[in-house]
Design a protein around this motif. Structure first.
Motif, PDB file in Angstrom:
ATOM      1  N   GLN A   1       0.846  -1.267   0.065  1.00 25.64           N
ATOM      2  CA  GLN A   1      -0.154   0.021  -0.165  1.00 25.64           C
ATOM      3  C   GLN A   1       0.938   1.090   0.084  1.00 25.64           C
ATOM      4  O   GLN A   1       2.080   1.294  -0.058  1.00 25.64           O
ATOM      5  CB  GLN A   1      -0.749  -0.037   1.310  1.00 25.64           C
ATOM      6  CG  GLN A   1      -0.104   0.027   2.656  1.00 25.64           C
ATOM      7  CD  GLN A   1      -1.180   0.036   3.648  1.00 25.64           C
ATOM      8  OE1 GLN A   1      -1.957   0.952   3.603  1.00 25.64           O
ATOM      9  NE2 GLN A   1      -0.965  -0.713   4.797  1.00 25.64           N
ATOM     10  N   GLY A   2       0.547   2.329   0.173  1.00 24.64           N
ATOM     11  CA  GLY A   2       1.160   3.632  -0.023  1.00 24.64           C
ATOM     12  C   GLY A   2       1.485   4.000   1.493  1.00 24.64           C
ATOM     13  O   GLY A   2       1.159   3.403   2.517  1.00 24.64           O
TER      14      GLY A   2
ATOM     15  N   SER B   1      -1.948  10.819   0.700  1.00 21.23           N
ATOM     16  CA  SER B   1      -2.400   9.582   0.133  1.00 21.23           C
ATOM     17  C   SER B   1      -3.052   9.593  -1.013  1.00 21.23           C
ATOM     18  O   SER B   1      -2.947   8.918  -2.093  1.00 21.23           O
ATOM     19  CB  SER B   1      -2.737   8.616   1.081  1.00 21.23           C
ATOM     20  OG  SER B   1      -2.970   7.404   0.596  1.00 21.23           O
TER      21      SER B   1
ATOM     22  N   LYS C   1      -1.958   8.884  -4.961  1.00 24.12           N
ATOM     23  CA  LYS C   1      -2.796   7.842  -5.840  1.00 24.12           C
ATOM     24  C   LYS C   1      -3.290   8.648  -7.189  1.00 24.12           C
ATOM     25  O   LYS C   1      -3.211   7.838  -8.444  1.00 24.12           O
ATOM     26  CB  LYS C   1      -4.207   7.572  -5.134  1.00 24.12           C
ATOM     27  CG  LYS C   1      -3.788   6.449  -4.060  1.00 24.12           C
ATOM     28  CD  LYS C   1      -5.116   6.072  -3.003  1.00 24.12           C
ATOM     29  CE  LYS C   1      -4.849   5.096  -2.103  1.00 24.12           C
ATOM     30  NZ  LYS C   1      -6.234   4.712  -1.380  1.00 24.12           N
TER      31      LYS C   1
END
Length: 243
Positions: A162-163, A234, A238
């Motif tokens: 994930q980030g 975040s 994205k």
């Protein structure tokens, strides 16, 4: 949190955030990240193979190096290469960036490959380590995409779990504030850096009372402010990676 501050930001407002991807021609991943006037060049270099102590274990390695250019600040500072040794702050921030990026990497899925993140501060106005972490994630993601296209990483593997992003928070005149610039940082009663994964969990929290000690209520306010800021970052990451 409506108290006005430098640049007329609200207490819970990020500075203007900007990412410029593919800034270098030769790197597997590169981005200039801007948190207001703070600008950091984050470069991801992919190399097949791993350090000797990892050879044959089927795992990859992600690490980072951080530095600040001589005129990143108001006055020129000597290059650490000239001094002959790395400063304690440089080493500490390098390790922080490395830990932050490794927290969201499946090293088994990465295979026996190494990615080094070089984070060089071009201009410093507070929050250089948090900007470096946030930008390094994008450079890392681009390097992994490149490695898959080149066949260095098996296509159906997902090395990125994930980030991850990071932001500074602090207390100024008793008010918790988000993403401090330099002028705010040097006057803050409490200074804290928060690193969060995209799902809102903490990777690291670094906080110090520079003056008056803070209580649990203020701590909770800072953590809430930091997680909200990381959630915004975040979402921006994205969006940039989807372009």
């Amino acid at each position: 949190m409506s108290q006005a501050r430098i640049a007329n930001r609200a207490a819970d407002q990020l500075r203007e955030i900007k990412f410029t991807r593919n800034w270098l021609n030769n790197a597997e991943g590169s981005v200039i990240v801007e948190f207001g006037n703070t600008r950091v060049l984050c470069v991801a270099s992919f190399t097949p193979g791993v350090p000797r102590w990892l050879t044959g274990k089927g795992s990859g390695w992600v690490t980072a190096e951080y530095s600040m250019l001589p005129r990143a600040t108001h006055t020129r500072s000597d290059r650490e290469s000239v001094k002959g040794k790395l400063g304690g702050r440089t080493q500490e921030i390098s390790r922080l960036i490395g830990r932050s990026l490794r927290s969201i990497v499946d090293t088994k899925a990465l295979g026996e490959n190494t990615i080094v993140l070089d984070c060089d501060v071009l201009q410093a106005d507070g929050g250089t380590r948090t900007a470096a972490i946030t930008g390094a994630y994008i450079a890392l993601a681009d390097a992994i995409t490149w490695a898959k296209k080149e066949g260095h990483i098996i296509a159906d593997r997902r090395p990125l779990i994930q980030g991850v992003s990071a932001v500074s928070v602090g207390i100024i005149n008793g008010v918790p504030m988000l993403d401090l610039c330099y002028e705010e940082d040097v006057t803050a009663e409490t200074d804290m850096n928060i690193v969060c994964t995209a799902d809102g969990n903490f990777v690291e929290v670094q906080g110090t009372a520079e003056g008056k000690p803070f209580d649990r209520t203020l701590l909770d306010s800072l953590l809430d402010l930091g997680t909200a800021g990381c959630a915004e970052l975040s979402a921006l990451q994205k969006k940039v990676l989807a372009e």
